[in-house]
Design a protein around this motif. Structure first.
Motif, mmCIF file in Angstrom:
data_model
loop_
_atom_site.group_PDB
_atom_site.id
_atom_site.type_symbol
_atom_site.label_atom_id
_atom_site.label_comp_id
_atom_site.label_asym_id
_atom_site.label_seq_id
_atom_site.Cartn_x
_atom_site.Cartn_y
_atom_site.Cartn_z
ATOM 1 N N ILE A 34 0.829 -1.207 0.000
ATOM 2 C CA ILE A 34 0.000 0.000 0.000
ATOM 3 C C ILE A 34 0.862 1.255 0.000
ATOM 4 O O ILE A 34 0.489 2.274 -0.590
ATOM 5 C CB ILE A 34 -0.969 0.005 1.206
ATOM 6 N N ASP A 35 2.020 1.198 0.649
ATOM 7 C CA ASP A 35 2.890 2.375 0.679
ATOM 8 C C ASP A 35 3.437 2.694 -0.703
ATOM 9 O O ASP A 35 3.472 3.849 -1.126
ATOM 10 C CB ASP A 35 4.026 2.190 1.686
ATOM 11 N N LEU A 36 3.862 1.651 -1.428
ATOM 12 C CA LEU A 36 4.322 1.881 -2.800
ATOM 13 C C LEU A 36 3.211 2.463 -3.663
ATOM 14 O O LEU A 36 3.434 3.395 -4.439
ATOM 15 C CB LEU A 36 4.803 0.566 -3.413
ATOM 16 N N ALA A 37 2.011 1.907 -3.534
ATOM 17 C CA ALA A 37 0.903 2.342 -4.383
ATOM 18 C C ALA A 37 0.525 3.793 -4.105
ATOM 19 O O ALA A 37 0.408 4.609 -5.032
ATOM 20 C CB ALA A 37 -0.301 1.428 -4.178
ATOM 21 N N ALA A 173 11.780 12.342 -0.098
ATOM 22 C CA ALA A 173 12.708 11.215 -0.155
ATOM 23 C C ALA A 173 12.490 10.271 -1.322
ATOM 24 O O ALA A 173 13.351 9.428 -1.578
ATOM 25 C CB ALA A 173 12.622 10.428 1.161
ATOM 26 N N GLY A 174 11.369 10.328 -2.016
ATOM 27 C CA GLY A 174 11.125 9.439 -3.138
ATOM 28 C C GLY A 174 10.413 8.158 -2.743
ATOM 29 O O GLY A 174 10.347 7.788 -1.575
ATOM 30 N N VAL A 175 9.893 7.462 -3.749
ATOM 31 C CA VAL A 175 9.058 6.281 -3.527
ATOM 32 C C VAL A 175 9.840 5.165 -2.853
ATOM 33 O O VAL A 175 9.349 4.506 -1.942
ATOM 34 C CB VAL A 175 8.471 5.794 -4.871
ATOM 35 N N TYR A 176 11.092 4.925 -3.287
ATOM 36 C CA TYR A 176 11.850 3.806 -2.740
ATOM 37 C C TYR A 176 12.130 3.971 -1.256
ATOM 38 O O TYR A 176 12.001 3.026 -0.467
ATOM 39 C CB TYR A 176 13.173 3.648 -3.491
ATOM 40 N N VAL A 177 12.533 5.167 -0.855
ATOM 41 C CA VAL A 177 12.837 5.407 0.554
ATOM 42 C C VAL A 177 11.562 5.339 1.396
ATOM 43 O O VAL A 177 11.589 4.855 2.533
ATOM 44 C CB VAL A 177 13.556 6.758 0.747
ATOM 45 N N VAL A 178 10.444 5.809 0.841
ATOM 46 C CA VAL A 178 9.169 5.703 1.556
ATOM 47 C C VAL A 178 8.858 4.246 1.870
ATOM 48 O O VAL A 178 8.514 3.887 3.001
ATOM 49 C CB VAL A 178 8.030 6.348 0.734
ATOM 50 N N PHE A 179 9.008 3.382 0.867
ATOM 51 C CA PHE A 179 8.734 1.960 1.090
ATOM 52 C C PHE A 179 9.696 1.381 2.125
ATOM 53 O O PHE A 179 9.283 0.685 3.057
ATOM 54 C CB PHE A 179 8.860 1.196 -0.225
ATOM 55 N N ALA A 180 10.990 1.647 1.959
ATOM 56 C CA ALA A 180 11.984 1.097 2.887
ATOM 57 C C ALA A 180 11.760 1.578 4.309
ATOM 58 O O ALA A 180 11.877 0.802 5.266
ATOM 59 C CB ALA A 180 13.386 1.474 2.414
#
Length: 254
Positions: A34-37, A173-180
């Motif tokens: 859900i975070d990536l989406a 921070a961008g999508v990748y850092v949000v997911f991580a």
């Protein structure tokens, strides 16, 4: 160096503190993507603004990204109630669709590749105090609601708070850092039952400090370095669990 590191460090720690409890709830609910989406859908709104309203004020970008994220949150809340068995598949499909639309919109843009890289990897080392001035009140509101009104964590309240936090973070921070920052501290905390939030906060803070220092020292892009840092810290945090669950050697045959 300090004038670059300090706002990035404040932003990274704010993301870490806010995302840790949200990530634990995401892991508990089993809606990992859900975070990536939501981050990608908010990013799609930013791409549209970049194309059709370049130079828009920061608050306008926030408003558009938030509107997209809230729309996605309403959709996912509806699927949770009406289509629970298909929710994770719909969340993943929404991410792929939003990412593909962003790529199509930027295909002929002269700076399309740079815009996609910024959306995915962010520019945390180039965050300024003006951006923080917009994001920090959002994080404060999310944390206040999360801990002062625990019942808001259920139902629609969770999705709204999640959308607020992710909207602020994806621009920093961008999508990748949000997911991580949502998932990896939660995975690290799983090795420490009873101290989940403290471990999630600690591992996230350590990852931010180590990642930003490495990115600044070696002149590496901050986004990918932070993702690797989050992964390494989470891996180290789970070592005690491996030792506790390692099977004892079998007794020798007499």
């Amino acid at each position: 160096m300090l004038e670059i590191l300090l706002p990035a460090l404040v932003a990274g720690l704010a993301i870490a503190v806010t995302h840790a409890p949200l990530g634990l709830e995401v892991l508990r609910r089993g809606i990992i993507f859900i975070d990536l989406a939501i981050a990608q859908i908010a990013g799609l709104g930013l791409v549209v603004m970049e194309l059709y309203w370049p130079g828009a004020a920061g608050w306008m970008l926030q408003a558009v990204a938030l509107g997209c994220a809230l729309g996605a949150s309403l959709l996912f809340h509806w699927t949770e109630r009406r289509l629970p068995a298909q929710q994770e598949a719909l969340i993943g499909s929404s991410f792929v669709l939003a990412a593909s639309l962003a790529l199509l919109l930027l295909a002929d843009h002269p700076h399309g590749g740079e815009a996609i890289q910024h959306l995915l990897s962010g520019q945390l080392l180039f965050v300024g105090w003006n951006e923080l001035g917009l994001a920090l009140p959002v994080y404060g509101l999310v944390l206040l609601a999360w801990f002062a009104r625990p019942r808001w964590r259920g139902g629609m309240g969770f999705y709204l708070l999640f959308a607020l936090a992710v909207t602020a973070s994806v621009q920093l921070a961008g999508v990748y850092v949000v997911f991580a920052s949502l998932i990896l501290p939660a995975l690290a905390a799983a090795a420490w039952p009873g101290r989940a939030l403290a471990v999630a906060w600690t591992s996230a803070a350590v990852a931010i400090l180590a990642g930003l220092m490495a990115a600044l020292w070696y002149d590496w892009p901050a986004g990918p370095v932070l993702v690797v840092s989050y992964a390494l810290v989470a891996l180290l945090a789970t070592v005690p669990r491996w030792r506790r669950t390692r099977p004892a050697p079998s007794a020798r045959a007499r």
